[in-house]
Design a protein around this motif. Sequence first.
Motif, PDB file in Angstrom:
ATOM      1  N   UNK A  73      -0.181  -2.302   0.283  1.00 18.99           N
ATOM      2  CA  UNK A  73      -0.621  -0.935   0.048  1.00 18.99           C
ATOM      3  C   UNK A  73      -1.234  -0.491   1.370  1.00 18.99           C
ATOM      4  N   UNK A  74      -0.487   0.318   2.099  1.00 16.15           N
ATOM      5  CA  UNK A  74      -0.784   0.611   3.500  1.00 16.15           C
ATOM      6  C   UNK A  74      -0.575   2.096   3.753  1.00 16.15           C
ATOM      7  N   UNK A  75      -1.473   2.697   4.511  1.00 18.97           N
ATOM      8  CA  UNK A  75      -1.396   4.141   4.768  1.00 18.97           C
ATOM      9  C   UNK A  75      -0.091   4.563   5.451  1.00 18.97           C
ATOM     10  N   UNK A  76       0.579   3.634   6.117  1.00 24.26           N
ATOM     11  CA  UNK A  76       1.841   3.957   6.793  1.00 24.26           C
ATOM     12  C   UNK A  76       3.068   3.580   5.977  1.00 24.26           C
ATOM     13  N   UNK A 122       3.795   0.344   0.792  1.00 19.59           N
ATOM     14  CA  UNK A 122       3.705   1.556  -0.019  1.00 19.59           C
ATOM     15  C   UNK A 122       2.395   2.259   0.327  1.00 19.59           C
ATOM     16  N   UNK A 123       2.454   3.585   0.428  1.00 24.09           N
ATOM     17  CA  UNK A 123       1.258   4.397   0.609  1.00 24.09           C
ATOM     18  C   UNK A 123       1.048   5.212  -0.664  1.00 24.09           C
ATOM     19  N   UNK A 124      -0.169   5.201  -1.175  1.00 21.95           N
ATOM     20  CA  UNK A 124      -0.463   5.995  -2.365  1.00 21.95           C
ATOM     21  C   UNK A 124      -0.758   7.443  -2.017  1.00 21.95           C
ATOM     22  N   UNK A 125      -1.164   7.699  -0.763  1.00 26.40           N
ATOM     23  CA  UNK A 125      -1.500   9.051  -0.351  1.00 26.40           C
ATOM     24  C   UNK A 125      -1.750   9.060   1.152  1.00 26.40           C
ATOM     25  N   UNK A 126      -1.639  10.230   1.750  1.00 23.77           N
ATOM     26  CA  UNK A 126      -2.050  10.373   3.140  1.00 23.77           C
ATOM     27  C   UNK A 126      -3.573  10.456   3.249  1.00 23.77           C
ATOM     28  N   UNK A 127      -4.234  10.719   2.135  1.00 29.96           N
ATOM     29  CA  UNK A 127      -5.698  10.753   2.112  1.00 29.96           C
ATOM     30  C   UNK A 127      -6.249   9.329   2.121  1.00 29.96           C
ATOM     31  N   UNK A 133     -11.483   2.431  -5.465  1.00 35.04           N
ATOM     32  CA  UNK A 133     -10.748   3.463  -6.202  1.00 35.04           C
ATOM     33  C   UNK A 133      -9.240   3.213  -6.147  1.00 35.04           C
ATOM     34  N   UNK A 134      -8.761   2.687  -5.026  1.00 30.74           N
ATOM     35  CA  UNK A 134      -7.333   2.397  -4.898  1.00 30.74           C
ATOM     36  C   UNK A 134      -6.889   1.423  -5.987  1.00 30.74           C
TER      37      UNK A 134
END
Length: 157
Positions: A73-76, A122-127, A133-134
């Motif tokens: 789970x990664x922002x990119x 996978x990124x859950x959001x750009x935020x 919370x993730x």
Amino acid sequence: MTIKLLAIGKTDNKQLASLIDDYKKRLGFYIKFKLEIIPDIKQSKNLSEVQQKDKEGTLILNKLTPTDVLILLDENGKQHDSVSFSSYLQKHMNSGIKQLVFVIGGPYGFSEAIYKKAQGKISLSKMTFSHQMIRLFFIEQLYRGFTILKNEPYHHR
């Protein structure tokens, strides 16, 4: 297939922990699911970011078996909507793997060793969200994904 979520550090917030437990129970109707918490690194203030990521990376690698499919789970990472994420889950279930492992890293992300071992991101959001919370957001999306696959009404409430 089993889905495992690895996360660094415990959830301090009791309300979040309660919601996470609720969705873990719900997921049990669809798939074998495990949430495994890796304790925070002791005396991390004395470590550089790279040293902390390397230590966490070693702890993560120690939790994996050779046949695990590792997704970060990664922002990119690739972003999905809920329907495409359910298809992503179905594809992995159809592939015959024993265990699909998703990982939430520590405060600085992942070590190079973890990036090399991973089969996807996978990124859950750009935020940016807190790591606690993730956990809730991801487990809820797993649950939502399975209700979509079963054509149940949860997704369109």
